[in-house]
Scaffold this motif. Structure first.
Motif: not given
Length: 196
Positions: A168-180
């Motif tokens: 969950g924490s990993l997916l949240q970080r990578v998802d945030k980077a993609m949306y950035a």
């Protein structure tokens, strides 16, 4: 004289054995096909999300192996579907899958995450390597037009697996980077801030 009954039994069993062997081979082939169907996305032939999550789970459990993830999304995909139709959208998805497969190693896990999102799990990579691979994927997608849609780009998020990560924490970080990457103008790679 005693060979007569044995010969009769053998001549009956040999064809039965052949039929049994053919049936066994057929069942093994069907099992292999079912295995492929359960692991692969039917359109792109990439791994499906379930397999990617299993692969990711193994990497998160062994964070010392220096693994990372890339999440990317085709830019303006809804516009492609709305303008050219869903068949054109499917053509784009298949072309993107093929181009990315050619960039990655056989040991990497490339999956269709859902819709127009793709997910990559890479083992034995550092920050520089994963950013370089994401950039290579971005360039491979944008390198040539995909007819009938024309120019196609994607936005990428990148992160490394940390020792205290959960999926969950990993997916949240990578998802945030993609949306950035999307909010910064699309067609770019953005790295999880914790890698800097």
């Amino acid at each position: 004289m005693t060979l007569g009954p044995i010969t009769g039994v053998v001549s009956t069993l040999v064809p039965f054995h052949r039929v049994l062997q053919q049936r066994l081979t057929s069942l093994q082939d069907e099992r292999a096909l079912m295995q492929i169907l359960s692991e692969r996305d039917s359109l792109t032939q990439l791994y499906n999300r379930r397999v990617a999550e299993e692969f990711l789970s193994t990497c998160v459990a062994d964070a010392a192996s220096k693994s990372g993830v890339i999440l990317f999304d085709i830019d303006h995909f809804k516009r492609i579907n709305d303008t050219y139709g869903h068949q054109a959208g499917d053509i784009v998805l298949v072309a993107v899958a093929m181009r990315c497969s050619q960039v990655l190693r056989k040991t990497d896990c490339l999956a269709r995450w859902g819709g127009e999102e793709f997910f990559v799990v890479l083992q034995h990579v550092g920050a520089e390597a994963i950013e370089r691979i994401a950039e290579e994927l971005r360039l491979a997608i944008a390198s040539e037009e995909i007819e009938p849609a024309g120019s196609v780009t994607a936005s990428f998020g990148v992160s490394l697996i940390k020792s205290n990560d959960t999926i969950g924490s990993l997916l949240q970080r990578v998802d945030k980077a993609m949306y950035a990457a999307k909010t910064s103008g699309r067609n770019r790679v953005m790295t999880d801030k914790s890698l800097s």
